[in-house]
Design a protein around this motif. Sequence first.
Motif, PDB file in Angstrom:
ATOM      1  N   ALA A 221       5.349   9.508  10.168  1.00 37.45           N
ATOM      2  CA  ALA A 221       5.325   9.642   8.712  1.00 37.45           C
ATOM      3  C   ALA A 221       4.559   8.492   8.056  1.00 37.45           C
ATOM      4  CB  ALA A 221       6.749   9.707   8.170  1.00 37.45           C
ATOM      5  N   VAL A 222       4.754   7.283   8.542  1.00 33.75           N
ATOM      6  CA  VAL A 222       4.036   6.125   7.986  1.00 33.75           C
ATOM      7  C   VAL A 222       2.531   6.302   8.168  1.00 33.75           C
ATOM      8  CG1 VAL A 222       3.574   3.648   8.312  1.00 33.75           C
ATOM      9  CG2 VAL A 222       5.934   4.475   8.166  1.00 33.75           C
ATOM     10  N   HIS A 223       2.120   6.702   9.349  1.00 37.13           N
ATOM     11  CA  HIS A 223       0.680   6.919   9.601  1.00 37.13           C
ATOM     12  C   HIS A 223       0.133   8.036   8.713  1.00 37.13           C
ATOM     13  CE1 HIS A 223       0.105   4.107  12.858  1.00 37.13           C
ATOM     14  NE2 HIS A 223       1.199   4.562  13.461  1.00 37.13           N
ATOM     15  N   ASP A 224       0.867   9.132   8.618  1.00 35.45           N
ATOM     16  CA  ASP A 224       0.428  10.264   7.809  1.00 35.45           C
ATOM     17  C   ASP A 224       0.334   9.876   6.329  1.00 35.45           C
ATOM     18  OD1 ASP A 224      -0.310  12.997   7.376  1.00 35.45           O
ATOM     19  OD2 ASP A 224       1.725  13.368   6.651  1.00 35.45           O
ATOM     20  N   LEU A 225       1.348   9.198   5.829  1.00 35.64           N
ATOM     21  CA  LEU A 225       1.346   8.772   4.430  1.00 35.64           C
ATOM     22  C   LEU A 225       0.175   7.839   4.154  1.00 35.64           C
ATOM     23  CD1 LEU A 225       2.753   8.724   1.637  1.00 35.64           C
ATOM     24  CD2 LEU A 225       3.996   6.701   2.456  1.00 35.64           C
TER      25      LEU A 225
ATOM     26  N   ASP B  37       0.836  -1.203   0.000  1.00 33.76           N
ATOM     27  CA  ASP B  37       0.000   0.000   0.000  1.00 33.76           C
ATOM     28  C   ASP B  37       0.868   1.250   0.000  1.00 33.76           C
ATOM     29  OD1 ASP B  37      -2.491  -1.332   0.096  1.00 33.76           O
ATOM     30  OD2 ASP B  37      -2.216  -1.664   2.247  1.00 33.76           O
ATOM     31  N   ILE B  38       1.982   1.197   0.723  1.00 32.79           N
ATOM     32  CA  ILE B  38       2.946   2.295   0.781  1.00 32.79           C
ATOM     33  C   ILE B  38       4.346   1.695   0.763  1.00 32.79           C
ATOM     34  CG2 ILE B  38       1.367   3.856   2.002  1.00 32.79           C
ATOM     35  CD1 ILE B  38       2.969   3.284   4.566  1.00 32.79           C
ATOM     36  N   VAL B  39       5.338   2.532   0.416  1.00 31.40           N
ATOM     37  CA  VAL B  39       6.712   2.043   0.293  1.00 31.40           C
ATOM     38  C   VAL B  39       7.657   3.001   1.018  1.00 31.40           C
ATOM     39  CG1 VAL B  39       8.576   1.529  -1.343  1.00 31.40           C
ATOM     40  CG2 VAL B  39       6.206   0.971  -1.941  1.00 31.40           C
ATOM     41  N   LEU B  40       8.622   2.435   1.717  1.00 30.43           N
ATOM     42  CA  LEU B  40       9.715   3.177   2.332  1.00 30.43           C
ATOM     43  C   LEU B  40      10.961   2.835   1.532  1.00 30.43           C
ATOM     44  CD1 LEU B  40      10.929   4.846   4.714  1.00 30.43           C
ATOM     45  CD2 LEU B  40      11.209   2.668   5.907  1.00 30.43           C
TER      46      LEU B  40
ATOM     47  N   SER C 208       5.949  12.280  -2.977  1.00 31.99           N
ATOM     48  CA  SER C 208       6.648  11.595  -1.888  1.00 31.99           C
ATOM     49  C   SER C 208       6.699  12.436  -0.630  1.00 31.99           C
ATOM     50  CB  SER C 208       8.111  11.303  -2.291  1.00 31.99           C
ATOM     51  OG  SER C 208       8.195  10.596  -3.485  1.00 31.99           O
ATOM     52  N   MET C 209       6.864  11.733   0.491  1.00 32.46           N
ATOM     53  CA  MET C 209       7.257  12.366   1.749  1.00 32.46           C
ATOM     54  C   MET C 209       8.763  12.115   1.868  1.00 32.46           C
ATOM     55  SD  MET C 209       4.349  11.188   4.467  1.00 32.46           S
ATOM     56  CE  MET C 209       4.971  12.255   5.756  1.00 32.46           C
ATOM     57  N   VAL C 210       9.484  13.028   2.511  1.00 33.44           N
ATOM     58  CA  VAL C 210      10.930  12.863   2.663  1.00 33.44           C
ATOM     59  C   VAL C 210      11.303  12.960   4.133  1.00 33.44           C
ATOM     60  CG1 VAL C 210      13.212  13.791   2.100  1.00 33.44           C
ATOM     61  CG2 VAL C 210      11.387  13.799   0.376  1.00 33.44           C
TER      62      VAL C 210
ATOM     63  N   PRO D 177       2.392   5.357  -3.078  1.00 28.28           N
ATOM     64  CA  PRO D 177       2.717   6.376  -2.073  1.00 28.28           C
ATOM     65  C   PRO D 177       3.977   5.949  -1.321  1.00 28.28           C
ATOM     66  CG  PRO D 177       0.399   5.795  -1.992  1.00 28.28           C
ATOM     67  CD  PRO D 177       1.058   4.797  -2.895  1.00 28.28           C
ATOM     68  N   ASN D 178       4.859   6.910  -1.073  1.00 29.71           N
ATOM     69  CA  ASN D 178       6.155   6.520  -0.538  1.00 29.71           C
ATOM     70  C   ASN D 178       6.758   7.552   0.389  1.00 29.71           C
ATOM     71  OD1 ASN D 178       8.181   8.281  -2.279  1.00 29.71           O
ATOM     72  ND2 ASN D 178       6.519   7.606  -3.613  1.00 29.71           N
ATOM     73  N   ILE D 179       7.635   7.038   1.237  1.00 29.13           N
ATOM     74  CA  ILE D 179       8.497   7.855   2.083  1.00 29.13           C
ATOM     75  C   ILE D 179       9.906   7.603   1.579  1.00 29.13           C
ATOM     76  CG2 ILE D 179       9.405   8.247   4.403  1.00 29.13           C
ATOM     77  CD1 ILE D 179       6.719   7.040   5.441  1.00 29.13           C
ATOM     78  N   LEU D 180      10.595   8.671   1.229  1.00 24.73           N
ATOM     79  CA  LEU D 180      11.971   8.548   0.763  1.00 24.73           C
ATOM     80  C   LEU D 180      12.932   8.978   1.860  1.00 24.73           C
ATOM     81  CD1 LEU D 180      11.573  10.050  -2.829  1.00 24.73           C
ATOM     82  CD2 LEU D 180      11.588   7.631  -2.156  1.00 24.73           C
ATOM     83  N   VAL D 181      13.961   8.170   2.061  1.00 24.51           N
ATOM     84  CA  VAL D 181      15.038   8.491   3.000  1.00 24.51           C
ATOM     85  C   VAL D 181      16.318   8.504   2.169  1.00 24.51           C
ATOM     86  CG1 VAL D 181      16.242   7.855   5.125  1.00 24.51           C
ATOM     87  CG2 VAL D 181      13.794   7.321   4.873  1.00 24.51           C
ATOM     88  N   PRO D 182      16.672   9.669   1.621  1.00 30.72           N
ATOM     89  CA  PRO D 182      17.853   9.722   0.751  1.00 30.72           C
ATOM     90  C   PRO D 182      19.141   9.484   1.522  1.00 30.72           C
ATOM     91  CG  PRO D 182      17.030  11.934   1.182  1.00 30.72           C
ATOM     92  CD  PRO D 182      16.036  10.979   1.797  1.00 30.72           C
ATOM     93  N   LEU D 183      20.127   8.924   0.813  1.00 26.53           N
ATOM     94  CA  LEU D 183      21.451   8.808   1.420  1.00 26.53           C
ATOM     95  C   LEU D 183      21.945  10.206   1.777  1.00 26.53           C
ATOM     96  CD1 LEU D 183      23.254   6.229  -0.896  1.00 26.53           C
ATOM     97  CD2 LEU D 183      22.718   5.937   1.528  1.00 26.53           C
TER      98      LEU D 183
END
Length: 120
Positions: A84-88, A20-23, A68-70, A40-46
Amino acid sequence: GYIQYEYISDELKDLFAISDIVLSRAGANAICELLSLKKPNILVPLPAAVSRGDQILNARSFERQGFSMVLEEEELTNETLLSAVHDLYENREKYIDAMKHSSQQDSIDTIIDLIESVTA
């Protein structure tokens, strides 16, 4: 319901399909897949300290476009991640809608238009 994989190959298409969502990190291939699949995704860039900084640019671009959310790795905590997971998840349709209306979805048409504009 959480499972960590060190490397995913053939199973990736199935995992995307049931998600449903991706990290994710924010590499070019990853974000293009997420956009194409409208996940829908949360991105955690290097962080810049261990990279060229391209993932930060990718992530911020997708955030500005509403895809995306970052979360910055340096500021990541259990609380910020869970929030963030809940919000996304609660707002996932907003992200899906933004991706559906992206001009980046019509890449073949864009390429053909560019070719035609040069050859006309």
